[in-house]
Design an enzyme around this catalytic site. Structure first.
Site, PDB file in Angstrom:
ATOM      1  CB  ALA A 270      -7.421  57.120   8.312  1.00  0.00           C
ATOM      2  CD  GLU A 272      -3.062  50.688  10.426  1.00  0.00           C
ATOM      3  OE1 GLU A 272      -3.309  51.900  10.354  1.00  0.00           O
ATOM      4  OE2 GLU A 272      -1.936  50.251  10.742  1.00  0.00           O
ATOM      5  CD  GLU A 306      -5.371  54.298   7.169  1.00  0.00           C
ATOM      6  OE1 GLU A 306      -4.945  53.349   7.859  1.00  0.00           O
ATOM      7  OE2 GLU A 306      -4.727  55.368   7.017  1.00  0.00           O
ATOM      8  CG  HIS A 309      -2.207  49.744   7.015  1.00  0.00           C
ATOM      9  ND1 HIS A 309      -0.867  49.421   7.037  1.00  0.00           N
ATOM     10  CD2 HIS A 309      -2.258  51.083   7.253  1.00  0.00           C
ATOM     11  CE1 HIS A 309      -0.156  50.517   7.268  1.00  0.00           C
ATOM     12  NE2 HIS A 309      -0.965  51.528   7.401  1.00  0.00           N
ATOM     13  CD  GLU A 328       1.964  52.997   8.757  1.00  0.00           C
ATOM     14  OE1 GLU A 328       1.540  53.321   7.625  1.00  0.00           O
ATOM     15  OE2 GLU A 328       1.201  52.647   9.680  1.00  0.00           O
TER      16      GLU A 328
HETATM   17  N1  B3K Z   1      -1.309  53.558  11.343  1.00  0.00           N
HETATM   18  C1  B3K Z   1      -1.935  54.826  11.537  1.00  0.00           C
HETATM   19  C2  B3K Z   1      -1.106  55.785  12.316  1.00  0.00           C
HETATM   20  C3  B3K Z   1      -1.344  55.789  13.762  1.00  0.00           C
HETATM   21  C4  B3K Z   1      -0.589  56.924  14.401  1.00  0.00           C
HETATM   22  C5  B3K Z   1      -0.368  56.791  15.843  1.00  0.00           C
HETATM   23  N2  B3K Z   1       0.310  57.927  16.425  1.00  0.00           N
HETATM   24  C6  B3K Z   1      -2.286  55.488  10.249  1.00  0.00           C
HETATM   25  C7  B3K Z   1      -1.678  54.918   9.038  1.00  0.00           C
HETATM   26  O1  B3K Z   1      -0.504  55.042   8.791  1.00  0.00           O
HETATM   27  O2  B3K Z   1      -2.375  54.267   8.304  1.00  0.00           O
HETATM   28 ZN    ZN Z   2      -0.334  53.492   7.442  1.00  0.00          ZN
END
Ligand code: B3K
Ligand code: ZN
Length: 885
Positions: A270, A272, A306, A309, A328
């Site tokens: 997913a 964010e 998400e 985030h 992350e």
């Molecule tokens: N931030 C996105 C990941 C995007 C990946 C790009 N290759 C999902 C997450 O960690 O919430």
């Molecule tokens: Zn993430």
């Protein structure tokens, strides 16, 4: 082979942007094949830039440039330069604010990489992290350029009745030729990787949430029409997450609207995007008959992730992509805690550590090892790794362990207050923890810069004469690419001592006047060798070390089977109790593996595990999920990770033998528990019902190992009667891995029943590709030409190619190299379509050094074959070349 070696980007070369963008106005004339994007940027030279005369260099890929207008004047072609990756404007103003207007065209229908603007079924959607925005328009595509956005979407009313972007919907209107428009404004400044748009024929589930301070937030989940009956759980999960973040971190949502859109084609789980999350359908859609209990839990976890985030990632973002774990690692830690609070803390911890030890430890021990904060990359998409995410979360968890709940919260409070609206670094985060707690975390920072899994060796010597226990700890860390020598890590070692009756003992270190208040205490290990002396111990205790898996290390403690069985029976720490069983099972399996490798045909395993299980099964249990985990054997990959040279056949044979022995010895117990807990509670998702299903299916799994007509009947019965996916897929899995005559018919029946439900069809592919019986590769090859297989859909690819190469070690590592060839062919085919997915799939081949010579040859040949492909993408090039070393 590539013509030129792709460029490596280094953290040490970071410089601030030469230009800044204050406001962005985007207008999209939406079309599946020919979409026009007009971008108006209010820009200025960055006074903090390194080079006062630097030209304006905008990132852009796969764009058709129509026009460039600077300060109201159309630029002539000799006033700018277009390269495959940029638009360069040497004459951009150096002092005053200026307006830059760029018109480009793109073809979403040709975008199989699923980065930028693309088509999923009939819906237009975007994925911009990490560098997808440059596939939409020319821009300063880096996270430290934060701007406010106004977005106007114009499209056909019939094809795109729903038009969404970030922030608030501020205006809308009708146009001629059956078109309409909607304008969105996002009041929060953001980096372009958080931009999103969605356009399509979508249904919406609506709800509302009142924040702690009393603001009303509208909640909307958008899906394709046939999926509208599978959104309730996602909506409830969202509300749970919003409440939890208020309570646990004091964080409220900051817009009037929160939208989630589920799309079928998605590279990851997913995304964010501010106010408009785009999700893989897998992490939204659930109905008891289509989704398993595990799916339900993952959905809540990812929806939470998400949502969290919004503060850790969006309000405070990363200065550069090397800092990815800043958002992350922290957000994974937050989602883990959310799930722990909502389910069972012990069970959640075990599941998370299992993932870390089974997968991240392999990454850390192989040629792709990198620090939590990497120092270089060729393709940033290759660094959305288990190390950045899961080990990153462990690093945050260690801070939590060292500083305590209160201290950690003070650290995050300071972080949110000080850095709101900024793009910052991992170091900024650690500094907040230091300052809020008045501590020095200089040594701790090594967790961000050093790759590899530290090894912790622990010995304990009891002296009856002075009633003391001396605990010696030695740490080391193996070399990793580019880091031959490591400094000691700051390791929080949570430890308890068990008395002869299994109860926790008071903990008093030499020199202390009284025992510690709690029966688990956290020792700070900061040196290569350290000693801790516990006193006032009238009898020899058993050490329970690294409780709760307090640090991401490999722990070595020399223990006999009896001591492990004792810990499995008594340890008050749920994680260590489980881990004692894992160590016991691993040692017994490794013994069998050794015998098999030496050509003996072992008939029996050591009885300690069977006896320990027998004892567990005779106890009354509250948490049946926990009991289910206690009864689970370590995976074949985990056993492999404990061996110098992995022998996939011997490991598989040993594990099968042990499983069958347990099943035979304890069949009556498994039958009794199965009967006790097998009832129809479809649609009930409380801990008790989930626990009963889980335990019942573990029992069924063991019974199925007996592979008799009787057990086949039991599985087939459950398969046919099941009204929930947890039970149905568990039974089908047993049948597929058995010799049951009915398995073909059951597989066909399952497909017919669920052919319209893409996520269930994924399960059908995965089950067959993960079957451990001979002949699976042929089945997998046949499935490639099944009408439902689609190389352009990442979920489908993962369910067939991923399941075969990542969840079926014995077939993937076939001695003749046929499994590797299969993977190489798929990687090559995918390289041209979706480089990100191709590079991810290829990772298992990086483990070649751990296998025997024949397999090494076959694996490196497969890697070389991939590298030799004309047009190999930089994603695939990076993983393959680093794997070959
Ligand atoms: N931030 C996105 C990941 C995007 C990946 C790009 N290759 C999902 C997450 O960690 O919430
Ligand atoms: Zn993430």
């Amino acid at each position: 082979m590539r013509e030129a070696t792709p460029k490596t980007v280094y953290l040490k070369d970071y410089t601030p942007p030469e230009y800044l963008i204050g406001q962005v106005e985007l207008t999209f004339l939406l079309d599946e094949r020919d979409c026009q994007v007009t971008s108006r940027l209010r820009m200025q030279k960055n006074p903090a830039g390194a080079d006062a005369s630097a030209p304006l260099v905008l990132d852009g890929e796969n764009l058709k440039l129509e026009s460039v207008r600077l300060a109201g004047r159309v630029l002539q072609e000799d006033e700018y330069q277009v390269t495959p990756e940029s638009l360069i404007i040497p004459g951009a103003p150096k002092v005053e604010v200026f307006l830059l207007e760029i018109v480009t065209r793109i073809d979403p229908s040709a975008n199989t990489a699923l980065e930028g603007l693309y088509l999923s079924n009939d819906m237009l959607c975007t994925q911009c992290e990490a560098q997808g925005f440059r596939r939409i328009t020319y821009f300063l595509d880096r996270p430290d350029v934060m701007a406010s956005y106004s977005v106007t979407l114009i499209g056909d009313k019939w094809r795109f009745p729903v038009l969404l972007s970030n922030g608030n919907r501020v205006a809308a209107g009708q146009l001629k030729k059956n078109r309409h428009w909607v304008r969105w404004e996002d009041p929060h400044k953001k980096p372009c990787y958080l931009f999103a748009l969605v356009a399509g024929r979508l249904e919406c589930l609506e709800d509302a949430y009142t924040t702690a301070s009393g603001r009303e937030v509208a909640l909307q989940i958008y899906v394709e029409k046939h999926d509208i009956d599978k959104c309730d759980h996602a909506m409830q999960s969202l509300k749970n997450a919003m409440r939890w973040d208020e309570e646990a971190f004091g964080r409220e949502y900051d817009l009037d609207l929160y939208m989630i859109v589920a799309v079928s084609h998605f590279n990851m789980g997913a995304m964010e995007n501010k106010g408009l999350n785009v999700f893989n359908t897998k992490y939204v859609l659930a109905r008891p008959d289509t989704a398993t209990d595990a799916d339900y839990e993952h959905i809540e976890g990812v929806i939470g992730h998400e949502y969290f985030h919004n503060w850790t990632g969006n309000r405070i973002t990363c200065r550069d992509w090397f800092q990815l774990s800043l958002k992350e690692g922290l957000t994974v830690f937050r989602d883990q805690e959310f799930t722990a609070d909502r389910t069972s803390r012990g069970v959640k911890r075990i599941e998370d550590v299992n993932l870390l030890r089974n997968r991240q430890f392999l990454e850390d021990a192989g040629p792709l090892a990198h620090p939590v904060r990497p120092e270089s990359y060729i393709e940033i998409n290759n660094f959305y790794t288990l190390t950045v995410y899961e080990k990153g979360a462990e690093v945050v968890r260690m801070l939590h362990t060292l500083l305590g709940k209160e201290g950690f919260r003070q650290g995050t409070d300071l972080y949110f207050e000080r850095h709101d609206g900024q793009a910052v670094t991992c170091d900024d985060f650690v500094r907040c923890m230091e300052e809020a707690n008045g501590v020095d975390l200089a040594l701790f920072r090594r967790w961000y810069s050093q790759a590899g899994t530290p090894v912790l060796r622990l010995t304990a010597d009891y002296s009856a004469a002075d009633a003391s226990l001396t605990v010696r700890v030695k740490q080391s860390c193996p070399p990793t690419p580019g880091q031959p020598v490591k400094e000691p890590h700051h390791i929080p070692l949570a430890l308890g001592l068990l008395g002869p009756d299994g109860a926790d003992l008071p903990l008093q270190l030499e020199g202390e006047g009284a025992p510690h208040a709690a029966t688990t205490r956290v020792l700070s290990v900061t040196e290569a060798e350290q000693t801790f002396r516990f006193v006032n111990l009238p009898a020899k205790p058993v050490v329970s070390a690294l409780r709760g898996f307090s640090a991401p290390v490999r722990l070595h403690v020399l223990r006999g089977y009896d001591e492990l069985a004792f810990l499995l029976r008594h340890d008050s720490d749920a994680f260590n109790r489980w881990d004692a069983g894992q160590v016991l099972a691993s040692q017994i399996m490794l013994n069998l593996v050794e015998q098999i490798i030496e050509g003996e045909q072992p008939k029996k395993a050591d009885p300690h595990l069977v006896e320990a299980y027998r004892h567990l099964l005779a106890q009354p249990w509250e948490d049946l999920s926990f009991l289910s985990l206690l009864l689970g054997l370590p995976s074949e990959d985990y056993i492999g990770s404990l061996m110098k040279i992995i022998d996939p056949d011997a490991i598989h044979a040993a594990r099968q033998l042990l499983k069958k022995e347990i099943a035979t010895a304890l069949a009556d117990d498994f039958r009794r528990l199965y009967a006790e807990h097998h009832r129809d509670e479809s649609g009930r998702f409380d801990a008790q019902a989930i626990g009963r299903r889980r335990l019942k299916n573990v029992c069924l799994g063991y019974l199925a190992e007996l592979d008799t007509d009787d057990t086949h009947r039991l599985c087939a019965e459950q398969f046919h009667q099941a009204r929930n996916m947890t039970d149905q897929i568990a039974a089908l899995g047993c049948l597929v891995n058995s010799s049951a005559a009915a398995k073909g018919a059951c597989l066909a029946e399952f497909y017919e029943q669920w052919r319209e439900e893409a996520l269930v069809v994924d399960k059908w592919f995965a089950l067959q590709a993960g079957c451990h019986l001979p002949g699976t590769l042929d089945v997998a090859r046949e499935l490639l030409s099944h009408p439902a297989f689609d190389l352009k859909n990442p979920n489908r690819v993962r369910s067939l190619v991923g399941a075969f190469s990542q969840s079926n070690p014995v077939r993937f590592h076939a001695l003749d190299g046929s499994g590797y060839d299969f993977l190489a062919e798929q990687v090559i085919a995918l390289n041209a379509l979706n480089p990100q997915i191709a590079a991810r799939l290829l990772a298992p081949l990086s483990q070649w050094r751990r296998l025997d010579e024949a397999r090494q040859r076959a694996m490196t040949a497969a890697l070389k074959r991939i590298m030799a492909e004309p047009g190999v993408s930089k994603d695939v090039y990076e993983v393959a070349s680093k794997s070959l070393g």
